[in-house]
Design a protein around this motif. Structure first.
Motif, mmCIF file in Angstrom:
data_model
loop_
_atom_site.group_PDB
_atom_site.id
_atom_site.type_symbol
_atom_site.label_atom_id
_atom_site.label_comp_id
_atom_site.label_asym_id
_atom_site.label_seq_id
_atom_site.Cartn_x
_atom_site.Cartn_y
_atom_site.Cartn_z
ATOM 1 N N ARG A 31 -23.584 80.399 98.301
ATOM 2 C CA ARG A 31 -23.284 80.786 96.932
ATOM 3 C C ARG A 31 -24.386 81.676 96.387
ATOM 4 O O ARG A 31 -25.530 81.621 96.825
ATOM 5 C CB ARG A 31 -23.095 79.561 96.033
ATOM 6 N N GLN A 32 -24.013 82.497 95.423
ATOM 7 C CA GLN A 32 -24.962 83.397 94.805
ATOM 8 C C GLN A 32 -24.701 83.453 93.307
ATOM 9 O O GLN A 32 -23.619 83.830 92.869
ATOM 10 C CB GLN A 32 -24.867 84.796 95.406
ATOM 11 N N ALA A 33 -25.692 83.061 92.548
ATOM 12 C CA ALA A 33 -25.618 83.108 91.094
ATOM 13 C C ALA A 33 -26.251 84.407 90.606
ATOM 14 O O ALA A 33 -27.077 85.003 91.302
ATOM 15 C CB ALA A 33 -26.336 81.908 90.490
ATOM 16 N N PRO A 34 -25.886 84.857 89.406
ATOM 17 C CA PRO A 34 -26.461 86.085 88.865
ATOM 18 C C PRO A 34 -27.983 86.026 88.830
ATOM 19 O O PRO A 34 -28.557 85.039 88.365
ATOM 20 C CB PRO A 34 -25.885 86.158 87.452
ATOM 21 N N GLY A 35 -28.609 87.056 89.337
ATOM 22 C CA GLY A 35 -30.059 87.110 89.331
ATOM 23 C C GLY A 35 -30.738 86.297 90.408
ATOM 24 O O GLY A 35 -31.972 86.246 90.451
ATOM 25 N N LYS A 36 -29.958 85.661 91.263
ATOM 26 C CA LYS A 36 -30.519 84.841 92.326
ATOM 27 C C LYS A 36 -30.066 85.339 93.691
ATOM 28 O O LYS A 36 -29.076 86.044 93.807
ATOM 29 C CB LYS A 36 -30.110 83.375 92.159
#
Length: 127
Positions: A38-43
């Motif tokens: 998973r990829q969250a905004p800014g990460k």
């Protein structure tokens, strides 16, 4: 060539359960190790769960243990990710990935090890 498509994401309330799926187009993934990231905004993209082609071996990111379950479904969809008790920090784009494995118990946790990726499905959790 392996083509992966994730589905099942959407807007959910904290505490809810969700199952996201990964389907393969005209591909047999019975001898592939599979994973969810998973990829969250800014990460940066992070490992969530992985499973061997046999389904006997699994691995999870520590913070999701007990809430996330990775499941192979050989009869239909290659792999599911069951998410229980959703938290706001679970908000991210979730990707499934596949890599041809040599042994039935092999799995991978490093995204660089995977060869095939889906486009992702957005999971948004509101409080």
């Amino acid at each position: 060539q392996v083509q992966l498509v994730e589905s099942g994401g959407g807007l959910q309330q904290a505490g809810a359960s969700l199952r996201i799926s990964c389907a393969a187009s005209d591909s047999d993934l019975s001898t592939y190790a599979l994973g969810w990231f998973r990829q969250a905004p800014g990460k940066e993209r992070e490992f969530v769960a992985a499973i061997s082609w046999s389904g006997r071996d699994t691995a999870y990111k520590d913070p999701v243990k007990g809430r996330f379950t990775i499941i192979r479904d050989y009869a239909k969809t290659p792999v599911y990710l069951q998410i229980d008790d959703l938290k706001s920090e679970d908000t991210a784009v979730y990707f499934c990935a596949a890599k041809r494995a040599i042994s039935a118990r092999q799995y991978f946790t490093d995204p660089a090890e995977y060869d095939y990726w889906g486009q992702g499905t957005q999971v948004t959790v509101s409080s």
